[in-house]
Design a protein around this motif. Sequence first.
Motif, PDB file in Angstrom:
ATOM      1  N   PRO A 147     148.058 -25.405  53.555  1.00 55.98           N
ATOM      2  CA  PRO A 147     147.511 -25.421  52.196  1.00 55.98           C
ATOM      3  C   PRO A 147     147.124 -26.845  51.788  1.00 55.98           C
ATOM      4  CG  PRO A 147     149.893 -25.339  52.099  1.00 55.98           C
ATOM      5  CD  PRO A 147     149.532 -25.290  53.550  1.00 55.98           C
ATOM      6  N   TYR A 148     145.988 -26.968  51.133  1.00 60.61           N
ATOM      7  CA  TYR A 148     145.494 -28.276  50.714  1.00 60.61           C
ATOM      8  C   TYR A 148     145.322 -28.369  49.195  1.00 60.61           C
ATOM      9  CZ  TYR A 148     144.703 -29.619  55.553  1.00 60.61           C
ATOM     10  OH  TYR A 148     144.894 -29.950  56.876  1.00 60.61           O
ATOM     11  N   GLY A 149     145.985 -27.509  48.480  1.00 61.13           N
ATOM     12  CA  GLY A 149     145.938 -27.545  47.030  1.00 61.13           C
ATOM     13  C   GLY A 149     146.964 -26.591  46.467  1.00 61.13           C
ATOM     14  N   VAL A 150     147.265 -26.746  45.184  1.00 66.03           N
ATOM     15  CA  VAL A 150     148.139 -25.813  44.477  1.00 66.03           C
ATOM     16  C   VAL A 150     147.344 -25.236  43.322  1.00 66.03           C
ATOM     17  CG1 VAL A 150     150.264 -25.507  43.167  1.00 66.03           C
ATOM     18  CG2 VAL A 150     150.210 -27.111  45.084  1.00 66.03           C
ATOM     19  N   LYS A 151     147.158 -23.945  43.340  1.00 69.67           N
ATOM     20  CA  LYS A 151     146.379 -23.281  42.295  1.00 69.67           C
ATOM     21  C   LYS A 151     147.105 -23.433  40.958  1.00 69.67           C
ATOM     22  CE  LYS A 151     142.568 -20.746  41.733  1.00 69.67           C
ATOM     23  NZ  LYS A 151     142.513 -19.315  42.047  1.00 69.67           N
ATOM     24  N   MET A 152     146.370 -23.878  39.934  1.00 71.71           N
ATOM     25  CA  MET A 152     146.931 -24.088  38.610  1.00 71.71           C
ATOM     26  C   MET A 152     146.789 -22.842  37.740  1.00 71.71           C
ATOM     27  SD  MET A 152     144.930 -27.699  38.406  1.00 71.71           S
ATOM     28  CE  MET A 152     144.957 -27.844  36.614  1.00 71.71           C
ATOM     29  N   ILE A 153     145.592 -22.266  37.760  1.00 62.99           N
ATOM     30  CA  ILE A 153     145.315 -21.056  36.998  1.00 62.99           C
ATOM     31  C   ILE A 153     144.308 -20.201  37.752  1.00 62.99           C
ATOM     32  CG2 ILE A 153     145.785 -21.807  34.621  1.00 62.99           C
ATOM     33  CD1 ILE A 153     142.820 -22.546  34.374  1.00 62.99           C
ATOM     34  N   ASP A 154     144.422 -18.901  37.598  1.00 65.24           N
ATOM     35  CA  ASP A 154     143.402 -17.973  38.063  1.00 65.24           C
ATOM     36  C   ASP A 154     142.544 -17.600  36.859  1.00 65.24           C
ATOM     37  OD1 ASP A 154     144.084 -17.840  40.738  1.00 65.24           O
ATOM     38  OD2 ASP A 154     145.409 -16.104  40.488  1.00 65.24           O
ATOM     39  N   ASP A 155     141.240 -17.814  36.975  1.00 68.44           N
ATOM     40  CA  ASP A 155     140.302 -17.392  35.936  1.00 68.44           C
ATOM     41  C   ASP A 155     139.684 -16.076  36.357  1.00 68.44           C
ATOM     42  OD1 ASP A 155     140.344 -19.125  33.775  1.00 68.44           O
ATOM     43  OD2 ASP A 155     139.089 -20.606  34.760  1.00 68.44           O
ATOM     44  N   VAL A 305     137.430 -13.871  40.703  1.00 62.23           N
ATOM     45  CA  VAL A 305     138.580 -14.723  40.440  1.00 62.23           C
ATOM     46  C   VAL A 305     138.229 -16.163  40.797  1.00 62.23           C
ATOM     47  CG1 VAL A 305     140.999 -15.191  40.935  1.00 62.23           C
ATOM     48  CG2 VAL A 305     140.175 -12.828  40.912  1.00 62.23           C
ATOM     49  N   GLY A 306     138.170 -16.990  39.789  1.00 64.82           N
ATOM     50  CA  GLY A 306     137.938 -18.408  39.999  1.00 64.82           C
ATOM     51  C   GLY A 306     139.191 -19.169  39.648  1.00 64.82           C
ATOM     52  N   GLY A 307     139.030 -20.260  38.923  1.00 61.69           N
ATOM     53  CA  GLY A 307     140.203 -21.000  38.487  1.00 61.69           C
ATOM     54  C   GLY A 307     140.153 -22.451  38.906  1.00 61.69           C
ATOM     55  N   TRP A 308     141.303 -23.115  38.816  1.00 62.02           N
ATOM     56  CA  TRP A 308     141.394 -24.539  39.122  1.00 62.02           C
ATOM     57  C   TRP A 308     142.584 -24.826  40.006  1.00 62.02           C
ATOM     58  CZ3 TRP A 308     137.609 -27.951  38.116  1.00 62.02           C
ATOM     59  CH2 TRP A 308     136.582 -27.498  37.275  1.00 62.02           C
ATOM     60  N   THR A 309     142.404 -25.778  40.897  1.00 59.38           N
ATOM     61  CA  THR A 309     143.401 -26.135  41.901  1.00 59.38           C
ATOM     62  C   THR A 309     143.690 -27.625  41.846  1.00 59.38           C
ATOM     63  OG1 THR A 309     142.684 -24.356  43.385  1.00 59.38           O
ATOM     64  CG2 THR A 309     143.867 -26.193  44.377  1.00 59.38           C
ATOM     65  N   SER A 310     144.956 -27.984  41.877  1.00 55.38           N
ATOM     66  CA  SER A 310     145.358 -29.387  41.880  1.00 55.38           C
ATOM     67  C   SER A 310     145.444 -29.881  43.320  1.00 55.38           C
ATOM     68  CB  SER A 310     146.722 -29.543  41.194  1.00 55.38           C
ATOM     69  OG  SER A 310     147.071 -30.907  41.103  1.00 55.38           O
ATOM     70  N   CYS A 311     144.801 -31.023  43.586  1.00 54.88           N
ATOM     71  CA  CYS A 311     144.746 -31.578  44.938  1.00 54.88           C
ATOM     72  C   CYS A 311     145.178 -33.037  44.938  1.00 54.88           C
ATOM     73  CB  CYS A 311     143.327 -31.485  45.502  1.00 54.88           C
ATOM     74  SG  CYS A 311     142.691 -29.797  45.637  1.00 54.88           S
ATOM     75  N   VAL A 312     145.579 -33.514  46.101  1.00 55.00           N
ATOM     76  CA  VAL A 312     145.979 -34.907  46.280  1.00 55.00           C
ATOM     77  C   VAL A 312     144.977 -35.593  47.193  1.00 55.00           C
ATOM     78  CG1 VAL A 312     147.726 -36.446  47.274  1.00 55.00           C
ATOM     79  CG2 VAL A 312     148.429 -34.467  45.900  1.00 55.00           C
ATOM     80  N   ASN A 313     144.526 -36.747  46.777  1.00 57.48           N
ATOM     81  CA  ASN A 313     143.579 -37.533  47.554  1.00 57.48           C
ATOM     82  C   ASN A 313     144.264 -38.041  48.827  1.00 57.48           C
ATOM     83  OD1 ASN A 313     141.707 -39.316  48.572  1.00 57.48           O
ATOM     84  ND2 ASN A 313     141.515 -40.532  46.713  1.00 57.48           N
ATOM     85  N   ALA A 314     143.777 -37.594  49.965  1.00 60.38           N
ATOM     86  CA  ALA A 314     144.389 -37.978  51.236  1.00 60.38           C
ATOM     87  C   ALA A 314     144.258 -39.469  51.517  1.00 60.38           C
ATOM     88  CB  ALA A 314     143.764 -37.177  52.380  1.00 60.38           C
TER      89      ALA A 314
END
Length: 427
Positions: A147-155, A305-314
């Motif tokens: 996984p390369y992100g953590v989903k914050m919300i599902d739209d 289903v869209g939404g927003w995902t939190s990611c960390v800059n590698a």
Amino acid sequence: MSARRTELSRRGFLTGSLLVAAGTVFTTACSTDPTGSSAKGAKTTLNVWYHAYGEAGTQQAVLRYATAFTKANPDIAVKVTWVPGDYSGKLNATLLTDSAPDVFEIGDFSEAMVRRGQLAALDDVYGAAKSEFNANAIDSVTVDGKPYGVKMIDDVIMLYYRKSVLAKAGIAPPTTFDALATAAKALTTKKNKGLFVGNDGMGDSASNAVWSSGGELVTPDGKVAFGTPQALEAITALKRLHDDKSLLLGFTTDWWDPAAFTQGVVPMQWCGLWAMPAIQAALGDDFGVLPWPAFKAGGTPVVRVGGWTSCVNAKSKKTEAAKKFVKWLWVEQSALQQDFAESYGFHVPPRTSVAASAKKLSSGTAKETVALSAKHGKHNPATWDTAVSSTFNAAATKIAAGDGDPAELLADAVKKAQSEIDKQLGR
């Protein structure tokens, strides 16, 4: 809060950077590329980017979250950067510079960002909580098993309809595309149109057409899949809506805003769950929700289903602190996750345990929408970037307008889209 609508003018004209440290908020000069030193006592300052959400109170909420994080982790200051306008464009450009954020959100997940080495793998961020996230939230951010992100919300995006208007016209809520087109035409008058899918007359309808015919846009291994005879038939059928002149075009706001629906300009509109509080305030219980109907009987209804995902800059020099922030906020703090999903429009928490405790989503039409999402939800493939989606939508728009041979247009789009995907995947 879907990814696509952030490119539109719905967003507030808010801008600027805010530094949170030791429970205090400091504001800097308005800028989408702010500068500032770490607060006293903090060894590290994280730059965390958000697009400028249009829902009132969202900016204040993320500031509160940052304040709470710094209070719990006084060695890490958080600078919240609120980015208006073309968020994706600004993010992609800034990621190529030394001013790149340490933590940032993205809309539809991009596998290309992983291939370019821009996203850090977050296996260690999830830990044992990974099983608490819904399958879509995990699958949509996973590349090569990580996984390369953590989903914050599902739209969740679906079809709203006015119960009273359809009942007065003797029209049942449509369950096939033919029924939808027939209803849209029947509900069109000299003053009103029957259906609003977007000011361009397309919105998500082309991708919905492919899914509703039982097809896919791109396979998991990166092969374009929207060129099937079934997909071609479903996309070509969209021409009927244009020929019937039953689509609302060029409204003052686009599909993401419920104004056309709440003001009685249309009795059916493609819009998101985030708009439900405003719709309830305007119409009470005189509305219902539906998936985009199956193309034919026995086909596949669609809820986007869209939404927003939190990611960390590698490439950040602060990845460990960045991961700590993401884990604290989007994995550990269930109360804040619930607040973010329920208090600023309606959204579905990706963690099933949090979703189960979301009171505002546990009854009525909101609950029905969550169930529709679980049953019929579709998310864009991770390879569905701007180049690929633009190629597909341009062809679908011409097909719906009767501008060229449908089969040739779609076949050409398949070739171009495949070439773009191959570039993404380094093939």
